[in-house]
Design an enzyme around this catalytic site. Structure first.
Site, mmCIF file in Angstrom:
data_model
loop_
_atom_site.group_PDB
_atom_site.id
_atom_site.type_symbol
_atom_site.label_atom_id
_atom_site.label_comp_id
_atom_site.label_asym_id
_atom_site.label_seq_id
_atom_site.Cartn_x
_atom_site.Cartn_y
_atom_site.Cartn_z
ATOM 1 N N ASP A 1 0.827 -1.198 0.000
ATOM 2 C CA ASP A 1 0.000 0.000 0.000
ATOM 3 C C ASP A 1 0.866 1.255 0.000
ATOM 4 O O ASP A 1 2.085 1.200 0.184
ATOM 5 C CB ASP A 1 -0.900 -0.025 1.238
ATOM 6 C CG ASP A 1 -2.210 0.715 1.018
ATOM 7 O OD1 ASP A 1 -2.364 1.359 -0.044
ATOM 8 O OD2 ASP A 1 -3.077 0.663 1.909
ATOM 9 N N TYR B 1 6.565 -10.024 6.682
ATOM 10 C CA TYR B 1 6.458 -8.590 6.891
ATOM 11 C C TYR B 1 7.026 -8.237 8.264
ATOM 12 O O TYR B 1 7.031 -9.059 9.184
ATOM 13 C CB TYR B 1 4.997 -8.131 6.847
ATOM 14 C CG TYR B 1 4.435 -7.937 5.458
ATOM 15 C CD1 TYR B 1 4.538 -6.713 4.806
ATOM 16 C CD2 TYR B 1 3.791 -8.976 4.803
ATOM 17 C CE1 TYR B 1 4.010 -6.526 3.540
ATOM 18 C CE2 TYR B 1 3.253 -8.801 3.528
ATOM 19 C CZ TYR B 1 3.368 -7.572 2.906
ATOM 20 O OH TYR B 1 2.851 -7.397 1.653
#
Length: 266
Positions: A52, A110
């Site tokens: 994002d 992540y």
């Protein structure tokens, strides 16, 4: 025709995400433009997943098909000379024609980073969410453990997710504390839109005492986004690594997992 696999790192601060958009600057567009300048080809690269706006990457992977005869070992330096300083190609390698960086991926990791200092570290400010008040890290670790395994993560994804279902598998998740910073590492076979950020936002409530560790499991079972905490800020999130496990052609997926590698996004 050749298929080239590439590992890229980027500072997401100045991008509107990885994937090309009709508006805003994106990593994909910048890389495709560099390839076009290099080879004259109009190529669409295939990313291992979306990140994002504001999210960073240490080890994003993409692949593309090309008729160019540029030696594989020259691609990294050739592209880096044509890219802005906030994108760096780390390596390139030949992959079979059927390799697909998104569908062939086995595991993704992540990291979400929190600055625990009273005042923010000015050099790390773009990459860590500043939280100067005390957190109960032991409680956060206990809460995070409830998410390991194969679950429906509806509660921990954005209401804007377009996926027909939200089943994902988290292989491992942990916190690492270093001087002045707390890092959450989470590895899974895929991640939903805002999934890591919603998990982190909810864990912050656990750390603040607003929720108990066991509430992480209760929220998971509730399958409603309204039960979870806020979405943590994008700039604390980094895609660390994408693993292919000694690459092989993508295995057939069952009905519950058929979309895992088709639209991974964070």
């Amino acid at each position: 025709m050749r298929n080239i696999g590439v590992k890229v790192s980027y500072d997401g601060s100045g991008f509107n995400g990885f994937q090309s958009q009709p508006y805003g600057r994106t990593v994909q567009h910048e890389i495709e433009k560099a390839i076009r300048h290099l080879t004259g080809e109009e190529i669409v690269i295939i990313g291992s997943g979306r990140t994002d706006a504001g999210v960073h990457a240490m080890g994003q992977v993409f692949n593309f098909h090309t008729a160019s005869t540029i030696p594989t070992e020259r691609w990294a330096i050739a592209l880096n000379t044509r890219l802005s300083k906030d994108i760096v190609i780390l390596e390139a390698w030949d992959v079979p024609l059927e390799f697909h960086s998104r569908r062939s991926a086995k595991r993704k990791t992540y990291r979400y980073s929190i600055d625990l200092n009273k005042f923010p570290d000015v050099f790390m400010r773009p990459y860590r969410f500043h939280h100067p008040t005390k957190l109960n890290i032991a409680a956060m670790e206990e809460g995070l453990a409830y998410l390991v395994g194969r679950h429906d993560f509806t509660s921990y994804t954005s209401i804007h997710s377009t996926k027909p279902h939200h089943i994902r598998t988290i292989y491992e998740a942990s916190f690492q504390l270093e001087e002045g910073a707390l890092h959450m590492y989470i590895t899974g076979n895929g991640f939903l839109y805002n999934m890591v950020r919603v998990i982190m936002g909810t864990l912050l409530w656990v750390g603040q005492g607003k929720l108990k560790p066991a509430d992480m499991g209760r929220i998971l079972e509730g399958k409603s986004r309204s039960l979870a905490g806020p979405t943590a800020m994008a700039h604390g999130l980094t895609l660390v690594d994408v693993e292919y496990g000694g690459w092989s052609a993508p295995e057939p997926l069952d009905d519950h997992e058929s979309d895992f590698r088709d639209e991974d996004e964070e």
